[in-house]
Design a protein around this motif. Structure first.
Motif, short mmCIF file in Angstrom:
data_model
loop_
_atom_site.label_atom_id
_atom_site.label_comp_id
_atom_site.label_asym_id
_atom_site.label_seq_id
_atom_site.Cartn_x
_atom_site.Cartn_y
_atom_site.Cartn_z
N ALA A 113 0.84 -1.20 0.00
CA ALA A 113 0.00 0.00 0.00
C ALA A 113 0.88 1.25 0.00
O ALA A 113 1.93 1.28 0.62
CB ALA A 113 -0.92 -0.01 1.22
N SER A 114 0.42 2.28 -0.70
CA SER A 114 1.14 3.56 -0.71
C SER A 114 1.25 4.07 0.73
O SER A 114 0.33 3.85 1.53
CB SER A 114 0.37 4.56 -1.57
N PRO A 115 2.36 4.71 1.14
CA PRO A 115 3.45 5.22 0.32
C PRO A 115 4.64 4.27 0.15
O PRO A 115 5.63 4.67 -0.42
CB PRO A 115 3.87 6.46 1.09
N ARG A 116 4.55 3.04 0.65
CA ARG A 116 5.70 2.14 0.55
C ARG A 116 5.87 1.57 -0.85
O ARG A 116 6.91 1.05 -1.18
CB ARG A 116 5.56 0.99 1.55
N SER A 117 4.84 1.60 -1.67
CA SER A 117 4.90 0.94 -2.96
C SER A 117 5.83 1.67 -3.92
O SER A 117 5.57 2.80 -4.33
CB SER A 117 3.51 0.84 -3.58
N GLU A 118 6.90 0.99 -4.29
CA GLU A 118 7.80 1.57 -5.29
C GLU A 118 7.15 1.56 -6.67
O GLU A 118 7.49 2.38 -7.52
CB GLU A 118 9.12 0.78 -5.28
N TRP A 119 6.20 0.68 -6.88
CA TRP A 119 5.46 0.67 -8.14
C TRP A 119 4.63 1.95 -8.29
O TRP A 119 4.62 2.56 -9.36
CB TRP A 119 4.56 -0.56 -8.21
N GLN A 120 3.96 2.33 -7.24
CA GLN A 120 3.17 3.56 -7.32
C GLN A 120 4.09 4.76 -7.49
O GLN A 120 3.76 5.72 -8.21
CB GLN A 120 2.32 3.72 -6.05
N LEU A 121 5.25 4.73 -6.85
CA LEU A 121 6.22 5.81 -7.00
C LEU A 121 6.64 5.96 -8.45
O LEU A 121 6.74 7.07 -8.98
CB LEU A 121 7.43 5.55 -6.11
N VAL A 122 6.89 4.83 -9.13
CA VAL A 122 7.30 4.87 -10.54
C VAL A 122 6.20 5.49 -11.39
O VAL A 122 6.44 6.39 -12.20
CB VAL A 122 7.65 3.46 -11.05
N VAL A 123 4.97 4.99 -11.24
CA VAL A 123 3.86 5.48 -12.06
C VAL A 123 3.62 6.97 -11.80
O VAL A 123 3.44 7.76 -12.74
CB VAL A 123 2.59 4.65 -11.81
N ASP A 124 3.63 7.36 -10.54
CA ASP A 124 3.43 8.78 -10.22
C ASP A 124 4.55 9.64 -10.80
O ASP A 124 4.30 10.76 -11.29
CB ASP A 124 3.37 8.97 -8.71
N SER A 125 5.79 9.15 -10.75
CA SER A 125 6.92 9.92 -11.26
C SER A 125 6.87 10.06 -12.77
O SER A 125 7.21 11.11 -13.33
CB SER A 125 8.24 9.26 -10.84
N MET A 126 6.43 9.00 -13.46
CA MET A 126 6.28 9.10 -14.91
C MET A 126 5.13 10.03 -15.27
O MET A 126 5.23 10.85 -16.20
CB MET A 126 6.06 7.72 -15.52
N ALA A 127 4.02 9.92 -14.55
CA ALA A 127 2.85 10.75 -14.86
C ALA A 127 3.13 12.23 -14.65
O ALA A 127 2.60 13.08 -15.38
CB ALA A 127 1.66 10.30 -14.00
N SER A 128 3.98 12.56 -13.68
CA SER A 128 4.30 13.96 -13.39
C SER A 128 5.39 14.52 -14.30
O SER A 128 5.65 15.72 -14.29
CB SER A 128 4.75 14.10 -11.93
N GLY A 129 6.04 13.63 -15.06
CA GLY A 129 7.13 14.07 -15.93
C GLY A 129 8.49 14.05 -15.27
O GLY A 129 9.50 14.39 -15.91
N ARG A 130 8.57 13.67 -13.99
CA ARG A 130 9.87 13.63 -13.32
C ARG A 130 10.74 12.48 -13.83
O ARG A 130 11.96 12.52 -13.69
CB ARG A 130 9.67 13.49 -11.80
N LEU A 131 10.10 11.45 -14.37
CA LEU A 131 10.84 10.28 -14.84
C LEU A 131 10.36 9.97 -16.26
O LEU A 131 9.22 9.58 -16.47
CB LEU A 131 10.57 9.07 -13.92
N ASP A 132 11.25 10.17 -17.23
CA ASP A 132 10.92 9.92 -18.63
C ASP A 132 11.78 8.77 -19.13
O ASP A 132 12.97 8.93 -19.38
CB ASP A 132 11.16 11.18 -19.46
N LEU A 133 11.17 7.60 -19.28
CA LEU A 133 11.90 6.41 -19.68
C LEU A 133 11.73 6.08 -21.15
O LEU A 133 12.35 5.12 -21.64
CB LEU A 133 11.45 5.20 -18.83
N LYS A 134 10.94 6.84 -21.86
CA LYS A 134 10.68 6.53 -23.28
C LYS A 134 11.96 6.44 -24.11
O LYS A 134 12.05 5.58 -25.00
CB LYS A 134 9.73 7.58 -23.88
N PRO A 135 12.98 7.29 -23.86
CA PRO A 135 14.20 7.20 -24.68
C PRO A 135 14.96 5.87 -24.54
O PRO A 135 15.86 5.60 -25.34
CB PRO A 135 15.06 8.37 -24.17
N LEU A 136 14.63 5.07 -23.53
CA LEU A 136 15.33 3.81 -23.33
C LEU A 136 14.89 2.73 -24.32
O LEU A 136 15.59 1.73 -24.50
CB LEU A 136 15.11 3.28 -21.91
N ILE A 137 13.74 2.91 -24.96
CA ILE A 137 13.22 1.89 -25.88
C ILE A 137 14.00 1.95 -27.19
O ILE A 137 14.05 2.97 -27.86
CB ILE A 137 11.73 2.10 -26.15
#
Length: 351
Positions: free
Chosen positions: A292-316
């Motif tokens: 459950a949030s806030p311990r979930s690193e999965w939720q952290l990833v999704v939230d970070s991508m949604a906010s633009g703090r983490l952009d992983l698209k260039p890795l593909i």
């Protein structure tokens, strides 16, 4: 539905199999994207899955298209990434929320059918819901990005720390992204593959080094004023990489072992002395924290991508259909060309 089915070692074939029916508390997802993990290569070609036939694939995301009984109707048509581990919920580690350490877990893509297919059924508990603004390809990288952030948490990364990452593959680069976002003063990447280092440079990581060209410890010391890195993360799973990490960190530094070795690991006497004389903290890391949030690193990833703090698209680096997946895996096995993150798009990424 269509699926890539592993019938035996090296025998991955497109087949028509029954579309799963969601049980109570489950949903059916139409898969938008499934990443190819480095572990999928030995799983398909040399080690095998836990049973045959099996549909591989565990880094995936999709859209919820059908609900089992008892599932909230509001979930229909939502996008979601899926935590592929199914814990027993009754062992001592599950009781304290350490599901990745479960004694009796099941796992999509190795112990049961995974996501090299058009559809998959998954428990609601395993869903990480996401906004429509995120692509399925981004969401399919939630699993490796959560593995990366878990490793950094094991390291106790602090603002201003210098970080050495040994291994510049997909998760190594995700570690670099996270380190930079976390406030690292310097992010250093070491790898023996010059094409990987060039790719890292193109992504904006200037401090790269090939261990075949000299001492990683001397290079790291030169970039950190002589002290060495505060944190080193071993991501290659080979003995030389482990030793480089031990030698490249400063006294009282931290080393995290993350790389999945393909064979035996050995430590020299000098490497052992590095741990003793510098009083290093050496920790292992495995999978990611899902709770459950806030311990979930999965939720952290999704939230970070949604906010633009983490952009992983260039890795593909590569995209393929289900029909092309086996050839893509063979390309990765034989290293016929440079690749980073390879995506299988069962539905053309439009679901």
């Amino acid at each position: 539905m269509k699926a890539n089915v592993l019938y035996g070692l090296g025998d991955l074939r497109i087949a028509d199999i029954d579309r799963p029916i969601p049980d109570a508390g489950e949903v059916l997802l139409r898969i938008g994207a499934c990443g190819v993990c480095g572990s999928d290569i030995p799983r398909v070609f040399t080690k095998g899955t836990y049973r045959f036939p099996t549909v591989p694939g565990h880094e995936f995301a999709g859209r919820i298209v059908e609900l089992g009984t008892g599932v909230d109707p509001a979930l229909l048509n939502r996008k979601a990434a899926v935590f592929p581990l199914l814990p027993c919920r009754s062992c001592p580690y599950c009781e304290i929320g350490e599901f990745a350490l479960c004694d009796n877990y099941d796992y999509m893509g190795s112990r049961r059918d995974g996501a090299f297919a058009e559809y998959i059924a998954a428990p609601v508990w395993n869903l990480v819901l996401a906004p429509d603004s995120l692509s399925f390809e981004e969401l399919a990288m939630t699993e490796p990005a959560a593995v990366a952030v878990h490793a950094l948490r094991q390291a106790g990364l602090d603002i201003g720390d210098s970080v050495l990452i040994s291994g510049a593959g997909p998760i190594g680069l995700m570690l670099a992204y996270w380190s930079r976002a976390w406030g690292a003063s310097r992010v250093m990447l070491a790898d023996v593959d010059e094409t990987k280092l060039a790719f890292a440079n193109a992504l904006g990581f200037a401090d790269t080094f090939n261990p075949l060209q000299g001492s990683v410890a001397d290079w790291a010391a030169g970039l950190t004023g002589g002290a060495g890195a505060d944190v080193a993360i071993e991501g290659a799973g080979i003995s030389a990489s482990w030793e480089n990490c031990l030698r490249a960190v400063r006294k009282l530094g931290r080393v995290v072992l993350m790389g999945n070795p393909a064979g035996g690991m050995a430590l020299s006497q000098d490497g052992y002395w590095e741990m003793l004389r510098k009083q290093l903290t050496v920790r292992g890391t495995w999978n990611s924290a899902y709770a459950a949030s806030p311990r979930s690193e999965w939720q952290l990833v999704v939230d970070s991508m949604a906010s633009g703090r983490l952009d992983l698209k260039p890795l593909i680096s590569h995209r393929c259909s289900l029909d092309e997946a086996f050839e893509a895996l063979r390309m990765m096995r034989d290293r016929k060309q440079f690749f980073n993150k390879v995506m299988v798009l069962p539905s053309g990424n439009k679901v």
